[in-house]
Design a protein around this motif. Structure first.
Motif, PDB file in Angstrom:
ATOM      1  N   GLN A 320       7.426 -20.739-156.385  1.00 40.77           N
ATOM      2  CA  GLN A 320       8.237 -20.097-157.049  1.00 40.77           C
ATOM      3  C   GLN A 320       9.536 -19.917-156.937  1.00 40.77           C
ATOM      4  O   GLN A 320      10.678 -19.890-156.769  1.00 40.77           O
ATOM      5  N   GLY A 321       9.221 -19.607-155.125  1.00 39.97           N
ATOM      6  CA  GLY A 321      10.127 -19.160-154.605  1.00 39.97           C
ATOM      7  C   GLY A 321      11.520 -20.068-154.293  1.00 39.97           C
ATOM      8  O   GLY A 321      12.787 -19.624-153.889  1.00 39.97           O
ATOM      9  N   TYR A 324      14.610 -20.139-156.129  1.00 39.91           N
ATOM     10  CA  TYR A 324      15.559 -18.964-156.259  1.00 39.91           C
ATOM     11  C   TYR A 324      16.769 -19.056-154.851  1.00 39.91           C
ATOM     12  O   TYR A 324      17.820 -18.971-154.839  1.00 39.91           O
ATOM     13  N   ILE A 337      10.256 -14.155-151.102  1.00 38.81           N
ATOM     14  CA  ILE A 337      10.004 -14.746-152.930  1.00 38.81           C
ATOM     15  C   ILE A 337       8.351 -14.574-153.639  1.00 38.81           C
ATOM     16  O   ILE A 337       7.939 -14.484-154.634  1.00 38.81           O
ATOM     17  N   GLU A 338       8.058 -16.019-153.234  1.00 38.92           N
ATOM     18  CA  GLU A 338       6.721 -16.221-153.704  1.00 38.92           C
ATOM     19  C   GLU A 338       6.138 -15.074-152.956  1.00 38.92           C
ATOM     20  O   GLU A 338       4.384 -15.046-153.823  1.00 38.92           O
ATOM     21  N   GLY A 340       6.075 -11.634-153.167  1.00 37.47           N
ATOM     22  CA  GLY A 340       6.373 -11.259-153.823  1.00 37.47           C
ATOM     23  C   GLY A 340       5.813 -11.368-155.614  1.00 37.47           C
ATOM     24  O   GLY A 340       5.358 -10.821-156.283  1.00 37.47           O
ATOM     25  N   LEU A 341       6.400 -13.029-155.700  1.00 36.65           N
ATOM     26  CA  LEU A 341       6.615 -13.338-157.001  1.00 36.65           C
ATOM     27  C   LEU A 341       5.304 -12.902-157.361  1.00 36.65           C
ATOM     28  O   LEU A 341       3.872 -12.981-158.383  1.00 36.65           O
ATOM     29  N   THR A 342       3.759 -13.824-156.530  1.00 34.20           N
ATOM     30  CA  THR A 342       2.371 -14.030-156.347  1.00 34.20           C
ATOM     31  C   THR A 342       2.181 -13.156-156.358  1.00 34.20           C
ATOM     32  O   THR A 342       0.128 -12.917-156.300  1.00 34.20           O
ATOM     33  N   ASP A 346       2.684  -6.867-153.531  1.00 32.52           N
ATOM     34  CA  ASP A 346       2.872  -4.950-154.957  1.00 32.52           C
ATOM     35  C   ASP A 346       2.343  -4.211-154.227  1.00 32.52           C
ATOM     36  O   ASP A 346       2.530  -2.404-154.094  1.00 32.52           O
ATOM     37  N   TRP A 367      15.690  -8.657-154.673  1.00 36.48           N
ATOM     38  CA  TRP A 367      14.260  -7.556-154.430  1.00 36.48           C
ATOM     39  C   TRP A 367      14.615  -6.850-155.000  1.00 36.48           C
ATOM     40  O   TRP A 367      13.826  -6.244-156.260  1.00 36.48           O
ATOM     41  N   LEU A 370      13.964  -7.913-158.945  1.00 30.07           N
ATOM     42  CA  LEU A 370      12.621  -8.509-159.156  1.00 30.07           C
ATOM     43  C   LEU A 370      11.239  -7.664-159.448  1.00 30.07           C
ATOM     44  O   LEU A 370      10.708  -7.633-160.803  1.00 30.07           O
ATOM     45  N   PHE A 371      12.140  -6.610-158.735  1.00 26.65           N
ATOM     46  CA  PHE A 371      11.071  -5.517-158.478  1.00 26.65           C
ATOM     47  C   PHE A 371      11.920  -3.925-158.883  1.00 26.65           C
ATOM     48  O   PHE A 371      11.713  -3.421-157.851  1.00 26.65           O
TER      49      PHE A 371
END
Length: 640
Positions: A320-321, A324, A337-338, A340-342, A346, A367, A370-371
């Motif tokens: 996914q990263g 971007y 990024i990967e 974070g998105l996975t 969290d 960031w 996305l968050f």
């Protein structure tokens, strides 16, 4: 029957078999005692006569301090374990109950013998424990028998911690039958009331019926744990070192234990240590940061855990990263990024992005998009080092962060809290300096592959714990002599924010280089000396950044002549013979800095070589060959 270690006789018209440990110095369970006790049981098992029970006790103030450590050394432990386990099975198969009376210490192999008996009667001053884990080993028989006597959590507490429990705690947990000032008398009274008038044949059948499946399981499990002990544990450094240290009456050198723990933290992309820290106390928060430089003292003063985010390394597949960032951008923002998105980040309640380059500035903005439910801040740092200009700017930046973190925790951060945190990080930086000085003096004792994972552990541990870990490592490795080689001494530089793979560092070391200085995890060594912790904390942090910080590629230099001064100092003070530039691919700041630094080295006749890497670099053979050739050239051609 009697010998110097053991006594056996019958009394009460042959109804009671008395068994007594009588080895001087606290009844250590050695091969001779095991042989004598087992022999007595075998003899009376064949000819039980009018037996209705047995009582096992001990001479002296203690039941047993445990098994003979000398007989657990590699050359003897297989024979010792086989004999001990045969004894314990023989006790469980004995046709009448074996009562056990315990005074004083009942530890290790002594407790294992007691566990194979029937009900245990203890004095109030008795102590029970399995301390084997403290020697770098574990208790095989107790691992099998304890869960039959107490709950699994209690059994695991004793087996994993090595602690001892009192007679009262043993009674509460069901390990002992009763407490009495005279446990032998209590056991004899129980025998008279409950066993003497019973049928011997009925008792034998009752024992066989009650223990039938247990005996099947115990035999199988004893064989399994014996194999685990001999074929796995005894092949480790820690087991042999722990036993040898005990015999030699010296502290154990637990280097491998420390390195293994740090390696686990290094490889854990799920940040388990951070999650466990947060779960230990409700309301705790963690703030992630890219580990170039951020004022971690402010995060710590808020009661939060500062967590270094170093991308995904070579263990993360970026999918996914990649959507971007372009392919010609360094890998760390894409792998971050990967993460974070996975969902791996969290557990972070916020993220700080230090002022490094445009890519990281963009990552900060991404960031926030996305968050949106997470706290995000781009940490700007001064490029003017005059107190009234750059200093005031940086103080304002820190004050904003201080206020933000205060709001996040629901209470302002006081100067006293900040000064306390400054002291904590002063101690941590001091420990890191000790580590680097030790490695420079004895690089064969502190390989850089170990130093690297030790530093990485500090990215997820509280700083207080990390400081202790560093000093434990220094003590452990210094007590464990290692082979010294005629390697070339080099400075490894160019890491910037993307850190090299561990395999790259190992390849350089395997090529014949001792890395005596580096620029890994710059946040740990950015400030070069102690920050005063008894004044205005933001003023002092600002002055330390402006005037007493490392001049690396990650820091803006106001004058051209400042380039290379810090690198040359690393070479000279660490006794380096050359420099290896290892820069991340597509890292413009690091790659633009390199030619200027190489010019400085050339003017001072310092050999150097250079290559690029990505955090997921897989093929290390060319790097090993290049650094090996460089090491050979230093040894062959450099003028000393």
């Amino acid at each position: 029957m009697s010998d110097s270690h053991f006594k056996a006789w019958t009394e009460r018209d042959g109804a009671l078999l008395r068994l007594r440990l009588s080895r001087p110095k606290a009844n250590l369970v050695d091969a001779e005692m095991i042989r004598a006790l087992h022999g007595a049981l075998v003899e009376f098992h064949k000819h039980p006569g009018s037996l209705r029970g047995a009582l096992l006790d001990a001479e002296g103030p203690h039941f047993s301090f445990g098994a003979s450590v000398e007989e657990h050394l590699p050359a003897k432990c297989a024979k010792m374990l086989g004999a001990l386990h045969a004894l314990l099975v023989g006790m469980l198969e004995f046709p009448v109950p074996i009562l056990v009376a315990v005074r004083g210490q009942c530890l290790g192999g002594g407790l294992e013998v007691a566990l194979a008996g029937g009900p245990i009667f203890a004095s109030p001053t008795a102590q029970f424990g399995q301390p084997e884990i403290k020697l770098g080993v574990f208790a095989p028989a107790a691992s099998v028998l304890l869960p039959y006597r107490v709950s699994r959590p209690v059994a695991e507490d004793l087996l994993f911690s090595g602690r001892s429990i009192s007679g009262a705690e043993a009674l509460a947990n069901g390990l002992v039958q009763s407490l009495a000032e005279d446990p032998e008398a209590a056991a004899l009274a129980w025998f008279e009331s409950n066993l003497r008038e019973r049928s011997g044949a009925a008792l034998a059948c009752a024992l066989a019926a009650a223990r039938g499946q247990m005996l099947v399981d115990v035999r199988r499990r004893l064989a399994e744990v014996e194999h685990l002990y001999l074929e796995r544990l005894m092949r480790t450094h820690d087991a042999n070192e722990g036993l040898a240290a005990f015999m030699e009456k010296r502290p154990a050198a637990w280097t491998q234990r420390i390195v293994d723990r740090c390696t686990q933290l290094f490889e854990d992309l799920d940040f388990t240590a951070v999650k466990e820290w947060k779960a230990a106390k409700p309301g705790r928060k963690a703030i992630g940061y890219l580990p170039i430089y951020v004022p971690r003292e402010l995060i710590h003063a808020a009661g939060f855990l500062p967590v270094g985010i170093l991308g995904g390394g070579d263990a993360l597949e970026v999918i996914q990263g990649d959507a971007y960032y372009q392919s010609y951008i360094c890998r760390i923002p894409r792998s971050t990024i990967e993460l974070g998105l996975t969902g791996r980040l969290d557990c972070m309640d916020g993220m700080l992005f230090p002022s490094i380059c445009d890519v990281i500035r963009n990552l900060s903005g991404m960031w926030q998009i996305l968050f949106p439910d997470k706290y995000v801040k781009y940490i700007d740092v001064p490029q003017n080092y005059v107190d009234s200009i750059g200093g005031n700017f940086y103080i304002q930046e820190m004050q904003t962060l201080r206020e933000d973190l205060g709001k996040l925790r629901g209470k302002e951060i006081t100067d006293a809290e900040l000064n306390a945190s400054i002291r904590v990080y002063n101690d941590n930086r001091d420990a890191v300096r000790e580590l680097y000085a030790y490695r420079a003096a004895k690089p064969w004792q502190a390989p850089t592959s170990e130093v690297y994972v030790l530093l990485r552990a500090g990215m997820v541990l509280p700083p207080e714990d990390h400081t202790v870990l560093i000093r434990e490592y220094l003590e452990a490795t210094d007590a464990e002599p290692r082979a010294k080689r005629d390697n070339a001494r080099v400075v490894l530089t160019g890491a910037f924010c993307e850190q090299p793979p561990l395999s790259l560092i190992k390849s350089i070391e395997m090529s014949g280089c001792y890395v005596v200085d580096d620029d890994f995890m710059l946040v740990t060594r950015w400030l070069l000396d102690e920050v005063p912790a008894d004044a205005n904390p933001l003023d002092e942090l600002s002055k330390a950044f402006l005037h007493r910080s490392a001049s690396t590629a990650a820091k803006y230099d106001t004058k051209r002549e400042e380039k290379g001064v810090y690198l040359l100092k690393q070479v000279k003070t660490r006794g380096a013979e050359g420099v290896i530039f290892a820069a991340p691919s597509f890292c413009d700041p690091a790659l633009l800095e390199r030619p200027m630094l190489q010019d400085v080295l050339a003017k001072h006749e310092v050999p150097y070589t250079a290559f690029k890497y990505a955090e997921n670099t897989g093929q290390m053979a060319p790097i090993r060959e290049q650094s090996g050739t460089f090491a050979d050239s230093i040894k062959l051609w450099s003028v000393k």
